[in-house]
Write an enzyme that holds these catalytic residues in place. Structure first.
Site, PDB file in Angstrom:
ATOM      1  N   HIS A 235      87.116  20.254  30.541  1.00 61.04           N
ATOM      2  CA  HIS A 235      85.655  20.055  30.541  1.00 61.04           C
ATOM      3  C   HIS A 235      84.927  21.253  31.149  1.00 61.04           C
ATOM      4  CE1 HIS A 235      85.467  17.749  34.698  1.00 61.04           C
ATOM      5  NE2 HIS A 235      85.392  19.050  34.888  1.00 61.04           N
TER       6      HIS A 235
ATOM      7  N   GLU B 263      82.859  16.256  28.879  1.00 57.54           N
ATOM      8  CA  GLU B 263      84.258  15.854  28.792  1.00 57.54           C
ATOM      9  C   GLU B 263      84.772  16.045  27.361  1.00 57.54           C
ATOM     10  OE1 GLU B 263      85.653  15.409  31.522  1.00 57.54           O
ATOM     11  OE2 GLU B 263      84.599  14.051  32.885  1.00 57.54           O
TER      12      GLU B 263
ATOM     13  N   ASP C  34      75.086  20.159  36.558  1.00 57.54           N
ATOM     14  CA  ASP C  34      75.224  18.700  36.499  1.00 57.54           C
ATOM     15  C   ASP C  34      74.917  18.050  37.843  1.00 57.54           C
ATOM     16  OD1 ASP C  34      77.540  19.691  37.759  1.00 57.54           O
ATOM     17  OD2 ASP C  34      78.819  19.257  36.040  1.00 57.54           O
TER      18      ASP C  34
ATOM     19  N   ASN D 243      91.059  18.763  32.244  1.00 57.57           N
ATOM     20  CA  ASN D 243      91.048  18.306  30.851  1.00 57.57           C
ATOM     21  C   ASN D 243      90.230  19.233  29.957  1.00 57.57           C
ATOM     22  OD1 ASN D 243      88.435  17.788  31.633  1.00 57.57           O
ATOM     23  ND2 ASN D 243      88.471  15.582  31.244  1.00 57.57           N
TER      24      ASN D 243
END
Ligand code: PGA
Length: 233
Positions: free
Chosen positions: A127, A132, A56, A125
């Site tokens: 991800h 996400e 990313d 979380n």
């Protein structure tokens, strides 16, 4: 964890010097990169035949922005080993047409024959990359909106403590198509995410849970990160 991860990457490179790697950024993999650099400095390992992709990059950052993942990878890894710079790829967050850049990047991975080994971190979380919670399992490289919690965790990397709102991330489907996957996690602040990812439910609400369906995915975690496994049904 870092030693085991570095050994896994090194083993793959020794068996297949032309390996295609898909690599993470963040705090977690720093120890792995340090060890790989040490192996190279000791004359034990060459990266010259390998092809590299990154998971990313923040949207809107130039490749020389100090908080960009271009700079992270350059400073922590690529500049310190013998990579062929023509085979190093990071999404261009500053591309004039970001949607076209996503397509181009996805196409380059396909052209390289797909990913042999993908190394992942995990967000608090759940991800993976910047996929996400809610990221479709069939997604490809695309523009994503960062969760507010992710922006807060990463805020310290940015002047003014404001992380970008969007990024380019390799998609879930592309990650899943990697022939082998290693997910790294260390520290108690990852315990809930690791437990949810390893729990019974495979769900887009916990992106890393997708790896349970993969034939060659391994979670490499330290004791703190593993401490809640089994607590969450
Ligand atoms: P970290 O990030 O290694 O900095 O904790 C991991 C991730 O968000 O994927």
């Amino acid at each position: 964890m870092s030693a085991a991860a570095a050994d896994a990457v090194a083993g793959r490179l020794r068996a297949e010097p032309e390996t295609v790697l898909l690599l993470p950024t963040g705090v977690t993999p720093l120890g792995m990169y340090r060890r790989l650099v040490e192996m190279h400095a000791g004359g034990e390992l060459s990266f010259a035949g390998a092809t590299f992709f990154n998971l990313d990059e923040y949207l809107g950052l130039t490749p020389d922005h100090p908080s960009s993942y271009h700079v992270y990878m350059r400073d922590n890894f690529y500049c310190l080993v013998d990579v062929d710079t023509g085979r190093v790829h990071v999404p261009d967050g500053n591309a004039p047409d970001p949607a076209a850049e996503c397509k181009r990047y996805e196409g380059m991975m396909a052209e390289a024959g797909g990913v042999d080994l993908c190394v992942l971190g995990i967000g608090r979380n759940g991800h993976i990359g910047f996929n996400e919670p809610g990221a479709p399992f069939d997604s490809r490289t695309r523009i994503v909106k960062l969760a507010e919690t992710t922006r807060l965790v990463n805020a310290g990397d940015f002047e003014g403590a404001r992380a970008p709102e969007r990024a380019i991330s390799v998609g879930m489907r592309t990650i899943f198509e990697s022939r082998e996957i290693l997910l790294l996690a260390s520290g108690a602040n990852k315990a809930d995410a690791v437990a949810a990812a390893a729990g019974e439910e495979v769900s887009e609400a916990v992106p890393a849970s997708m790896l349970q369906a993969h034939p060659h995915a391994t979670f490499m975690v330290d004791g703190d990160a593993a401490s809640a496994v089994g607590d969450i049904p």
